[in-house]
Design a protein around this motif. Structure first.
Motif, PDB file in Angstrom:
ATOM      1  N   GLU A 201      46.306  84.537  46.412  1.00 13.84           N
ATOM      2  CA  GLU A 201      46.485  85.992  46.348  1.00 13.84           C
ATOM      3  C   GLU A 201      45.268  86.727  46.907  1.00 13.84           C
ATOM      4  N   GLN A 202      44.073  86.200  46.592  1.00 16.12           N
ATOM      5  CA  GLN A 202      42.840  86.827  47.069  1.00 16.12           C
ATOM      6  C   GLN A 202      42.683  86.679  48.578  1.00 16.12           C
ATOM      7  N   ILE A 203      43.029  85.472  49.083  1.00 14.68           N
ATOM      8  CA  ILE A 203      42.950  85.242  50.530  1.00 14.68           C
ATOM      9  C   ILE A 203      43.836  86.248  51.260  1.00 14.68           C
ATOM     10  N   LYS A 204      45.068  86.383  50.775  1.00 16.38           N
ATOM     11  CA  LYS A 204      46.009  87.289  51.426  1.00 16.38           C
ATOM     12  C   LYS A 204      45.535  88.733  51.316  1.00 16.38           C
ATOM     13  N   SER A 205      45.004  89.087  50.146  1.00 18.38           N
ATOM     14  CA  SER A 205      44.531  90.450  49.938  1.00 18.38           C
ATOM     15  C   SER A 205      43.366  90.780  50.873  1.00 18.38           C
TER      16      SER A 205
END
Length: 283
Positions: free
Chosen positions: A36-40
């Protein structure tokens, strides 16, 4: 004398292929984040996260399903911000038609950008483009130049290709001693093509002292990785007792393995064997 070598015919087959960055053991700095953090971070415009997200989609890892279209999209987003690590990966997508319509000219463009930015993988791949005339005008001298650049960064494929240039005189003066030197460097890193050609150097005494036993050692290493030429050469050595004790049955086993991989000369050896068995034993 062993099978005749046809350098010009083998040239295209002997090129170390253009592989995705990860497959070429490129060292990159990873962002240790959740999916989720990578995508964000990627969506917020961070180019390193965009590149990592592209690679996550390319390989189907880090919690993401493999999706070449999404991989291409994120590599492209990172490249738009001049993030050089994405250049070679974008070139590979164009080269193989992964996530985008195949376009070898566009692939060569991105390999060049990566090469000029100092990426060893891109330098090797640009060399391949010059050898094959893919996306740019064929030019062996320029291929040699970029392989030399890649080898200078310890890129294993660039090292092998540089050795092959010296072995065949492609784009440079033929020099078996230098060919053997570079083949050894790549062979010791486990590259089967380099192992096979180092075996050839020892078999024929090209750039090294002729040594059939040493040739067999390197043929065997390449054969363990299913290199068809090495399998055939091992069969030949066993058939003629070169570097190993003569053993016809053992030679047939190696020829058969090479034949199973489509090796033309090995298939002929198997046919000869079958004819002899039929003539003498009716089998």
């Amino acid at each position: 004398m062993k099978h005749t070598l046809f350098p010009l015919l083998l040239m295209m087959l002997a090129i170390a292929p253009a592989l995705p960055t990860k497959a070429q053991n490129k060292v990159t700095i990873s962002i240790n984040l959740s999916p989720e953090q990578i995508k964000s971070w990627a969506e917020s415009g961070n180019p390193q996260a965009q590149h990592q997200l592209g690679s996550s989609y390319y390989y189907g890892e880090n919690g993401f399903n493999q999706d070449y279209k999404k991989a291409f999209y994120w590599y492209n987003e990172a490249a738009k911000q001049n993030y050089s690590d994405a250049f070679c990966d974008l070139g590979n997508c164009y080269s193989h038609g992964l996530g985008v319509t195949q376009d070898i000219s566009e692939a060569a463009y991105w390999f060049r950008k990566g090469a000029e930015a100092g990426d060893g993988n891109a330098q090797n791949n640009l060399g391949n483009c010059y050898v094959r005339g893919e996306g740019i005008t064929q030019n062996n001298e320029k291929a040699f130049y970029w392989y030399n650049k890649a080898a200078g960064q310890n890129n294993i494929f660039g090292i092998y290709n540089l050795g092959y240039c010296y072995y065949t005189g492609r784009g440079t003066t033929q020099n078996y001693s230098l060919a053997a030197k570079y083949f050894r460097e790549a062979a010791e890193e486990g590259m089967s093509l380099a192992q096979y050609y180092l075996g050839e150097c020892y078999y024929y005494g090209r750039g090294v002292t002729q040594d059939y036993a040493e040739a067999v050692t390197w043929y065997r290493k390449a054969a363990e990785q299913n290199n068809a030429d090495a399998l055939f050469s091992l069969g030949y050595c066993y058939e003629h007792g070169q570097g190993v004790k003569e053993d016809y049955r053992e030679s047939i086993q190696w020829y058969q393995k090479a034949a199973n991989l489509g090796h033309k000369e090995a298939k002929e050896k198997i046919k000869e064997h079958d004819m002899i068995m039929y003539m003498f034993f009716g089998e």
